[in-house]
Design a protein around this motif. Structure first.
Motif, mmCIF file in Angstrom:
data_model
loop_
_atom_site.group_PDB
_atom_site.id
_atom_site.type_symbol
_atom_site.label_atom_id
_atom_site.label_comp_id
_atom_site.label_asym_id
_atom_site.label_seq_id
_atom_site.Cartn_x
_atom_site.Cartn_y
_atom_site.Cartn_z
ATOM 1 N N THR A 289 -4.978 7.436 -9.549
ATOM 2 C CA THR A 289 -6.345 7.651 -10.002
ATOM 3 C C THR A 289 -6.980 8.717 -9.136
ATOM 4 O O THR A 289 -7.064 8.553 -7.904
ATOM 5 C CB THR A 289 -7.170 6.359 -9.932
ATOM 6 O OG1 THR A 289 -6.561 5.354 -10.752
ATOM 7 C CG2 THR A 289 -8.596 6.604 -10.432
ATOM 8 N N VAL A 290 -7.402 9.788 -9.782
ATOM 9 C CA VAL A 290 -8.126 10.841 -9.078
ATOM 10 C C VAL A 290 -9.605 10.500 -9.196
ATOM 11 O O VAL A 290 -10.167 10.500 -10.306
ATOM 12 C CB VAL A 290 -7.840 12.226 -9.683
ATOM 13 C CG1 VAL A 290 -8.567 13.314 -8.894
ATOM 14 C CG2 VAL A 290 -6.344 12.498 -9.703
ATOM 15 N N VAL B 265 -3.495 14.393 2.658
ATOM 16 C CA VAL B 265 -3.834 13.855 1.341
ATOM 17 C C VAL B 265 -4.827 12.713 1.520
ATOM 18 O O VAL B 265 -4.559 11.765 2.252
ATOM 19 C CB VAL B 265 -2.581 13.348 0.603
ATOM 20 C CG1 VAL B 265 -2.964 12.740 -0.740
ATOM 21 C CG2 VAL B 265 -1.579 14.472 0.422
ATOM 22 N N GLU B 266 -5.975 12.817 0.863
ATOM 23 C CA GLU B 266 -7.030 11.813 1.019
ATOM 24 C C GLU B 266 -6.715 10.560 0.214
ATOM 25 O O GLU B 266 -6.730 10.586 -1.021
ATOM 26 C CB GLU B 266 -8.364 12.397 0.548
ATOM 27 C CG GLU B 266 -8.810 13.639 1.290
ATOM 28 C CD GLU B 266 -10.082 14.198 0.684
ATOM 29 O OE1 GLU B 266 -10.076 15.347 0.236
ATOM 30 O OE2 GLU B 266 -11.078 13.449 0.629
ATOM 31 N N LYS C 138 0.835 -1.207 0.000
ATOM 32 C CA LYS C 138 0.000 0.000 0.000
ATOM 33 C C LYS C 138 0.867 1.254 0.000
ATOM 34 O O LYS C 138 1.953 1.279 0.587
ATOM 35 C CB LYS C 138 -0.913 0.004 1.221
ATOM 36 C CG LYS C 138 -1.992 -1.065 1.194
ATOM 37 C CD LYS C 138 -2.894 -0.956 2.428
ATOM 38 C CE LYS C 138 -3.999 -1.986 2.384
ATOM 39 N NZ LYS C 138 -4.890 -1.897 3.570
ATOM 40 N N ALA C 139 0.337 2.290 -0.613
ATOM 41 C CA ALA C 139 1.061 3.556 -0.650
ATOM 42 C C ALA C 139 1.016 4.236 0.717
ATOM 43 O O ALA C 139 0.087 4.023 1.508
ATOM 44 C CB ALA C 139 0.456 4.473 -1.710
ATOM 45 N N THR C 140 2.009 5.047 0.967
ATOM 46 C CA THR C 140 2.058 5.857 2.181
ATOM 47 C C THR C 140 1.733 7.290 1.811
ATOM 48 O O THR C 140 2.457 7.901 1.019
ATOM 49 C CB THR C 140 3.456 5.788 2.817
ATOM 50 O OG1 THR C 140 3.782 4.430 3.105
ATOM 51 C CG2 THR C 140 3.483 6.600 4.100
ATOM 52 N N LEU D 209 -6.134 7.410 -5.460
ATOM 53 C CA LEU D 209 -5.788 5.998 -5.357
ATOM 54 C C LEU D 209 -4.486 5.718 -6.085
ATOM 55 O O LEU D 209 -4.327 6.074 -7.245
ATOM 56 C CB LEU D 209 -6.913 5.143 -5.959
ATOM 57 C CG LEU D 209 -8.295 5.302 -5.326
ATOM 58 C CD1 LEU D 209 -9.304 4.425 -6.039
ATOM 59 C CD2 LEU D 209 -8.253 4.975 -3.845
ATOM 60 N N ILE D 210 -3.568 5.086 -5.391
ATOM 61 C CA ILE D 210 -2.268 4.783 -5.976
ATOM 62 C C ILE D 210 -2.070 3.281 -5.984
ATOM 63 O O ILE D 210 -2.271 2.603 -4.984
ATOM 64 C CB ILE D 210 -1.144 5.471 -5.189
ATOM 65 C CG1 ILE D 210 -1.246 6.987 -5.381
ATOM 66 C CG2 ILE D 210 0.221 4.960 -5.639
ATOM 67 C CD1 ILE D 210 -0.293 7.780 -4.521
ATOM 68 N N ASN D 211 -1.652 2.799 -7.160
ATOM 69 C CA ASN D 211 -1.373 1.381 -7.330
ATOM 70 C C ASN D 211 0.003 1.213 -7.942
ATOM 71 O O ASN D 211 0.333 1.856 -8.932
ATOM 72 C CB ASN D 211 -2.438 0.733 -8.223
ATOM 73 C CG ASN D 211 -2.225 -0.751 -8.367
ATOM 74 O OD1 ASN D 211 -1.426 -1.198 -9.179
ATOM 75 N ND2 ASN D 211 -2.919 -1.519 -7.564
ATOM 76 N N HIS D 212 0.800 0.346 -7.333
ATOM 77 C CA HIS D 212 2.162 0.113 -7.831
ATOM 78 C C HIS D 212 2.309 -1.387 -8.041
ATOM 79 O O HIS D 212 2.922 -2.075 -7.231
ATOM 80 C CB HIS D 212 3.160 0.642 -6.785
ATOM 81 C CG HIS D 212 4.560 0.736 -7.264
ATOM 82 N ND1 HIS D 212 5.495 1.542 -6.659
ATOM 83 C CD2 HIS D 212 5.216 0.124 -8.286
ATOM 84 C CE1 HIS D 212 6.654 1.429 -7.282
ATOM 85 N NE2 HIS D 212 6.509 0.579 -8.266
#
Lengths: 112, 116
Positions: B80-81, B62-63, B55-57, B68-71
């Motif tokens: 993704t906004v 920042v909401e 998971k992103a930190t 949404l961040i996916n790596h």
């Protein structure tokens, strides 16, 4: 976090050396000094980084004082394309993630 | 230096829709990527740190449900906004850490998002 202080703006004549100062008096012993620049509406461009010794590459030279509390980025022969915002950043290491935290930088204008 | 590519470079979307921005490291593997946003005449603000496979930190304020961040791989991170609003209009920039060059961080070209 070690923070940096830079003059908000500087001017330099084309063809002359541009010397950009940066203060980082609270830097820790294992923190590097990084320099990036951002030309309008583009992502930042990596320039150079160093720890203790002076560094030179094809873009610039980095002079770090012996006490490491300040440094100077030198663009030896400035051109109009070097007009940009220059950021001096101390690398922060928190929980294994080595993120870069940007200050306000120095807006360098190269004049013809 | 290493190359980081972002796509799209410019996007316009309607309020309430979602938009995805991709960040790719083209010639190196990046276990860590970072997402920034920048408003006109301001400095870059770090939004989150993205680690491959976890998971992103997010930075304070920042909401995470909105951004949404996916790596999912060592060369790709996405932002993704969700439910975009006009105030989300900004310049979004990603960067990636190149372990082979002493963890030097390289930045993408940035993505301009306009929400209408």
């Amino acid at each position: 976090d070690a923070k940096t202080t830079q003059p908000p703006s500087m001017d330099c004549a084309e063809g002359r050396a541009a010397n950009l100062p940066c203060n980082h008096s609270t830097i820790s012993g294992n923190e590097y000094v990084y320099w990036y620049r951002q030309i309008h509406s583009q992502g930042p461009q990596y320039i150079i980084h160093g720890l203790k010794n002076n560094e030179t590459n094809e873009m610039a030279s980095l002079i770090i004082t012996e006490d490491r509390k300040s440094s100077t980025l030198i663009l030896p022969h400035a051109t109009l394309r070097d007009t940009a915002v220059y950021y001096c950043i101390v690398r922060v290491l928190i929980q294994g993630a080595q993120k870069l935290v940007f200050g306000q930088g120095t807006r360098l204008t190269i004049n013809p | 230096g290493a190359v980081v590519s972002q796509h799209p470079s410019r996007v316009i979307c309607k309020s309430g829709t979602s938009v995805k921005i991709e960040c790719r490291s083209l010639d190196f593997q990046a276990t860590t990527m970072f997402w920034y946003r920048q408003f006109p005449k301001q400095s870059l603000m770090l939004m989150a740190t993205s680690n491959e496979g976890s998971k992103a930190t997010y930075e304070q304020g920042v909401e995470k449900d909105k951004f949404l961040i996916n790596h999912a791989s060592l060369t790709l991170s996405t932002l993704t906004v969700t439910s975009a609003h006009p105030e989300d209009s900004s310049f979004y920039i990603c960067s990636a850490s190149d372990r082979s060059s002493g963890n030097t961080i390289y930045f993408g070209e940035g993505s301009w998002l306009t929400v209408v």
